[in-house]
Design a protein around this motif. Structure first.
Motif, PDB file in Angstrom:
ATOM      1  N   SER A 126     -74.616 -41.933 -27.490  1.00 42.70           N
ATOM      2  CA  SER A 126     -74.127 -43.267 -27.156  1.00 42.70           C
ATOM      3  C   SER A 126     -74.449 -43.616 -25.710  1.00 42.70           C
ATOM      4  N   GLY A 163     -77.014 -53.040 -30.855  1.00 42.30           N
ATOM      5  CA  GLY A 163     -75.747 -53.233 -31.550  1.00 42.30           C
ATOM      6  C   GLY A 163     -75.696 -52.481 -32.865  1.00 42.30           C
ATOM      7  N   VAL A 164     -76.801 -52.533 -33.620  1.00 37.79           N
ATOM      8  CA  VAL A 164     -76.871 -51.815 -34.901  1.00 37.79           C
ATOM      9  C   VAL A 164     -76.789 -50.313 -34.658  1.00 37.79           C
ATOM     10  N   THR A 204     -75.363 -48.776 -32.246  1.00 37.25           N
ATOM     11  CA  THR A 204     -73.984 -48.428 -31.887  1.00 37.25           C
ATOM     12  C   THR A 204     -73.122 -48.235 -33.125  1.00 37.25           C
ATOM     13  N   TRP A 205     -73.265 -49.134 -34.099  1.00 39.98           N
ATOM     14  CA  TRP A 205     -72.489 -49.005 -35.333  1.00 39.98           C
ATOM     15  C   TRP A 205     -72.918 -47.772 -36.132  1.00 39.98           C
ATOM     16  N   LEU A 223     -71.223 -44.840 -34.527  1.00 36.67           N
ATOM     17  CA  LEU A 223     -69.801 -44.808 -34.889  1.00 36.67           C
ATOM     18  C   LEU A 223     -69.615 -44.339 -36.325  1.00 36.67           C
ATOM     19  N   LEU A 224     -70.493 -44.770 -37.228  1.00 40.22           N
ATOM     20  CA  LEU A 224     -70.408 -44.333 -38.619  1.00 40.22           C
ATOM     21  C   LEU A 224     -70.618 -42.828 -38.728  1.00 40.22           C
ATOM     22  N   ARG A 261     -65.207 -46.541 -27.959  1.00 37.46           N
ATOM     23  CA  ARG A 261     -65.707 -46.618 -29.341  1.00 37.46           C
ATOM     24  C   ARG A 261     -65.728 -45.241 -29.997  1.00 37.46           C
ATOM     25  N   ALA A 315     -63.272 -44.184 -33.061  1.00 33.34           N
ATOM     26  CA  ALA A 315     -63.908 -43.800 -34.323  1.00 33.34           C
ATOM     27  C   ALA A 315     -63.455 -42.408 -34.750  1.00 33.34           C
TER      28      ALA A 315
END
Length: 409
Positions: free
Chosen positions: A33, A267-268, A270-271, A274-275, A377, A381
């Motif tokens: 990250s 942004g994608v 980052t998600w 987190l996933l 984040r 998570a």
């Protein structure tokens, strides 16, 4: 909570391995990250300061047409607005036009940029990219700086003559002779392969623009100031009600679609990180808690027989899960943060991939950036994964039949 801690300490090997696995996963994801935030910030800075600027002002429609005829005849209103505006570090005027460069029988496509030599040094990094020769001097009307790859194509060096040709606003082909004063190497193909820098006064005379320019390029003091500058500048220009002088004010990401794609990708990404955090926590903790539950079926049955309620059993298992993830998460975050801070100070050298990184406006040495939002984040998570992982074992434990559970071997 007390029972949960006791139960975790009763099985030190299993608890330790789970905490270690969680710590390694969280550490790796924290570092990834920070790497993501670092290279994105690195690319944004390089992209903006190489040539683009944080904000640009053009005549209405110029960015879409790129025609020299759509130039600004007078920028005095823009200059007045910028003089007293906060958060502006510097600004400069440019003339931008596509054309053809010729020398000794060789020719190549070129992007001519007429610049104010002193102001340009305050707005962009082009001055730092001069590898041979020197920067354009005030009063040197015939000087030109070429990208080193462009100079190789034209087979020219310092002091050689180059003829630049471009269309004037009237549609005529205008040409002018320049002498090479310096060569630029930035690592960015658009600059090294195409760029020719000439004095803005000479470009205005050569192309017949008078005092006109195509771009006003603004450097802000920070990326967070860009929106405020754009909004203030639009309000000031709109208040002038300039019927014959319509301007467009564009942010850096609006000028080049690739910059916007970087932001979307970040942004994608980052998600996705987190996933992965949630999946790692779920896999690690769910496995541990299910094993713990099946090993302690008789214990749960005895607790239920002695009067422990379903809600209490449920809360106890959830507390165990949260404590387990808290230990692994804190340890992992400390390890990941330490690695991020270390490489953030000394850099991660990826020079062997320098060509690909230069194309993406990225320096070969990456500095991970540990931000508050990035840390938050990851930790949120991890705790979300812990809660999800603990719900099913806690529900199973709370639904056990005491008599049947106490008969388990």
């Amino acid at each position: 909570m007390r029972l949960g801690l006791r139960n975790l300490l009763l099985y030190p090997m299993r608890t330790g391995l789970t905490v270690l696995g969680l710590a390694i996963g969280i550490a790796a994801l924290t570092f990834l990250s920070a790497m993501n935030d670092g290279w994105l910030q690195n690319m944004k800075v390089n992209f903006v300061l190489t040539q683009m600027g944080h904000v640009q002002v053009h005549a209405k429609g110029f960015e879409a047409s790129r025609r020299i005829g759509d130039y600004m005849h007078d920028t005095s209103e823009v200059d007045k607005a910028l003089q007293n505006m906060p958060h502006i570090q510097a600004w400069t005027h440019r003339i931008r036009v596509s054309g053809l460069a010729s020398a000794a029988g060789a020719n190549a496509s070129v992007l001519v940029s007429g610049i104010e030599s002193d102001n340009e040094k305050k707005v962009s990094r082009l001055y730092d990219f001069v590898q041979q020769g020197k920067w354009l001097q005030e009063g040197d009307k015939r000087g030109v700086l070429l990208g080193d790859v462009l100079a190789d194509r034209l087979s020219v060096g310092l002091g050689d003559k180059v003829v630049l040709m471009a269309a004037s606003p009237a549609g005529d082909i205008a040409s002018e002779v320049f002498r090479v004063r310096g060569l630029i190497h930035s690592g960015v193909m658009d600059v090294d392969n195409l760029l020719a820098l000439v004095p803005i006064s000479m470009a205005q005379h050569w192309l017949g623009l008078g005092e006109g320019v195509t771009d006003v390029v603004i450097r802000a003091d920070a990326f967070t100031s860009v929106d405020g500058i754009v909004n203030n500048l639009k309000q000031i220009l709109d208040s002038k009600r300039l019927d014959s002088k319509q301007f467009e004010v564009l942010r850096w990401q609006e000028i080049d679609p690739m910059a916007e794609q970087w932001t979307i990708f970040a942004g994608v990404y980052t998600w996705i990180v987190l996933l992965v955090v949630i999946i790692v926590v779920l896999a690690e903790v769910l496995n541990t808690m299910l094993m713990s539950m099946y090993d302690r079926v008789r214990e749960f049955g005895l607790m239920a027989a002695l009067g422990t309620g379903q809600k209490q059993l449920f809360a106890m298992v959830v507390c165990e899960t949260l404590v387990l993830v808290a230990m692994g998460g804190v340890l992992g975050f400390v390890l990941g943060a330490a690695a991020s801070l270390y490489f953030g100070a000394y850099g991660l050298d990826l020079s062997q991939y320098a060509t690909a990184f230069s194309f993406m406006y990225m320096s070969p040495i990456v500095y991970p950036e540990l931000t508050f939002n990035g840390c938050a984040r990851i930790l949120i998570a991890a705790m979300l994964g812990a809660v999800l992982a603990g719900l099913y074992p806690a529900w199973k434990a709370s639904r056990l039949n005491p008599a049947a559970a106490m008969r388990e071997v």
